[in-house]
Design a protein around this motif. Sequence first.
Motif, PDB file in Angstrom:
ATOM      1  N   LEU A   1       0.835  -1.201   0.000  1.00  0.00           N
ATOM      2  CA  LEU A   1       0.000   0.000   0.000  1.00  0.00           C
ATOM      3  C   LEU A   1       0.869   1.249   0.000  1.00  0.00           C
ATOM      4  O   LEU A   1       0.595   2.217  -0.719  1.00  0.00           O
ATOM      5  N   SER A   2       1.985   1.225   0.812  1.00  0.00           N
ATOM      6  CA  SER A   2       2.813   2.441   0.853  1.00  0.00           C
ATOM      7  C   SER A   2       3.534   2.659  -0.471  1.00  0.00           C
ATOM      8  O   SER A   2       3.732   3.809  -0.876  1.00  0.00           O
ATOM      9  N   ILE A   3       3.939   1.568  -1.163  1.00  0.00           N
ATOM     10  CA  ILE A   3       4.532   1.765  -2.491  1.00  0.00           C
ATOM     11  C   ILE A   3       3.494   2.398  -3.419  1.00  0.00           C
ATOM     12  O   ILE A   3       3.802   3.312  -4.190  1.00  0.00           O
TER      13      ILE A   3
ATOM     14  N   GLN B   1      12.545  15.324   3.502  1.00  0.00           N
ATOM     15  CA  GLN B   1      12.786  15.103   4.935  1.00  0.00           C
ATOM     16  C   GLN B   1      12.030  13.893   5.449  1.00  0.00           C
ATOM     17  O   GLN B   1      12.626  12.978   6.015  1.00  0.00           O
ATOM     18  N   THR B   2      10.699  13.887   5.252  1.00  0.00           N
ATOM     19  CA  THR B   2       9.922  12.794   5.841  1.00  0.00           C
ATOM     20  C   THR B   2      10.321  11.465   5.222  1.00  0.00           C
ATOM     21  O   THR B   2      10.491  10.482   5.926  1.00  0.00           O
ATOM     22  N   SER B   3      10.485  11.444   3.891  1.00  0.00           N
ATOM     23  CA  SER B   3      10.723  10.141   3.272  1.00  0.00           C
ATOM     24  C   SER B   3      12.081   9.580   3.666  1.00  0.00           C
ATOM     25  O   SER B   3      12.196   8.399   3.962  1.00  0.00           O
TER      26      SER B   3
ATOM     27  N   ASP C   1      10.238  16.122  -7.363  1.00  0.00           N
ATOM     28  CA  ASP C   1       9.189  15.390  -6.644  1.00  0.00           C
ATOM     29  C   ASP C   1       9.121  13.946  -7.119  1.00  0.00           C
ATOM     30  O   ASP C   1       9.052  13.006  -6.322  1.00  0.00           O
ATOM     31  N   ARG C   2       9.166  13.783  -8.438  1.00  0.00           N
ATOM     32  CA  ARG C   2       9.081  12.429  -8.998  1.00  0.00           C
ATOM     33  C   ARG C   2      10.300  11.608  -8.618  1.00  0.00           C
ATOM     34  O   ARG C   2      10.200  10.422  -8.305  1.00  0.00           O
ATOM     35  N   VAL C   3      11.483  12.270  -8.643  1.00  0.00           N
ATOM     36  CA  VAL C   3      12.713  11.541  -8.280  1.00  0.00           C
ATOM     37  C   VAL C   3      12.619  11.052  -6.837  1.00  0.00           C
ATOM     38  O   VAL C   3      12.948   9.898  -6.532  1.00  0.00           O
ATOM     39  N   VAL C   4      12.142  11.941  -5.933  1.00  0.00           N
ATOM     40  CA  VAL C   4      12.034  11.557  -4.520  1.00  0.00           C
ATOM     41  C   VAL C   4      11.052  10.400  -4.360  1.00  0.00           C
ATOM     42  O   VAL C   4      11.323   9.430  -3.641  1.00  0.00           O
TER      43      VAL C   4
ATOM     44  N   THR D   1      11.966   6.748  -2.853  1.00  0.00           N
ATOM     45  CA  THR D   1      11.270   6.155  -1.704  1.00  0.00           C
ATOM     46  C   THR D   1      10.720   4.776  -2.057  1.00  0.00           C
ATOM     47  O   THR D   1      10.924   3.808  -1.321  1.00  0.00           O
ATOM     48  N   ALA D   2      10.053   4.693  -3.225  1.00  0.00           N
ATOM     49  CA  ALA D   2       9.504   3.394  -3.628  1.00  0.00           C
ATOM     50  C   ALA D   2      10.621   2.364  -3.777  1.00  0.00           C
ATOM     51  O   ALA D   2      10.469   1.205  -3.377  1.00  0.00           O
ATOM     52  N   GLY D   3      11.776   2.798  -4.315  1.00  0.00           N
ATOM     53  CA  GLY D   3      12.904   1.876  -4.482  1.00  0.00           C
ATOM     54  C   GLY D   3      13.413   1.344  -3.160  1.00  0.00           C
ATOM     55  O   GLY D   3      13.641   0.143  -3.006  1.00  0.00           O
TER      56      GLY D   3
END
Lengths: 86, 163, 106
Positions: free
Chosen positions: A15-17, C34-36, A32-35, A39-41
């Motif tokens: 769900l978080s992915i 920051q959060t991530s 934004d997309r890179v971040v 995160t998903a990675g």
Amino acid sequence: MADQIVYIALLIIALSIGISMFRFVKGPSIPDRVVAFDTAGIISISVIVVLAHSFGRLIYVDVALVYGLLSFIGVLVAARYLDRGL
Amino acid sequence: MNVKAVFLTTIFGFLLWLGLTLQVDPYNMAIGGVVALLLGGIFGAKSSWRDLKLTPRSILAVAIWVVVLMIEIVRSTIDVMLRVIAPRVRINPAIVEVKTRLKTKTGRLALASSITLTPGTLTADIQDDRLYIHWIDAQSTDVDAATREIVRKFEKHLEVIFG
Amino acid sequence: MEMTGAILLLLASIVFLVSALGLVRMPDVYNRIQTSTKATTLGTILAMAAVAFLHPDWTPKLALVVLFILLTNPISSHVVARAAYFKRVKLSDRTVEDQLKDKLEG
């Protein structure tokens, strides 16, 4: 019992992915997309390790390590491209 | 010839090999040892390990730094969780400038990474001895006050480790 | 033993969920970074600890994954924040001060 909890945890991680992919699609700016992708990675590294546990294969942890290395380099390249155009 | 850097690179490479292969038979260890020594000899002298000091005091400082870092990571995640779950996102962001006393590049990198992992701070840029930090809940925008608040708790350990 | 690992994994999944939620709720790139970063770092540590409880003989390799995450995660967030700043991605309206801008222009 422990197995069921592991399945529930995997569902929450999936769900978080999904939620971070929402930011990836919406994004307004490219960083934004890179971040979101980063995160998903990183979350997927944990998914791969948990799958290694479910299948009982140690070699899958190496897959997670290599995946992490490649996604790190991917983020560096994307940021460098944004900064100076390769 | 920098013996300390070669030694540390070799040890690190050997431990990496053991961790990746997870076999402790003599044959495997011999191969890993030879390759680690070779890599240490070729690349060790110019690696980042040469910035590290190797004294009893600095080894103790590494241990304390790791413990402080772990506590800060847990604290920062709880802090972030409270911020995200709150009905109205509670932030007061600013980019502030702080100073560091660390001289070596590796030391500054370690400081920047540590700051990124502490509650509410993110290193955005480094120019010489100035770090620019995005602070999610800025307490003060004065350089010295911000330095005291953000940098000191890591700098005093990293100073012993890297000088 | 197994139960401890499973509960740690559940905790890790909740931390991951928070990091993803932070990605959606925060107003600008820098706050999202920051959060991530923070939440995914702790989440990975927790998940690796969980699998180490389930398979104690895998511990060295899982420790390597944790070391790797601790080294790379802050660097990638730092690099993205820097790129975003120099790409002139706007800070959120709630930002009170920007001393880097003063420095670059002054």
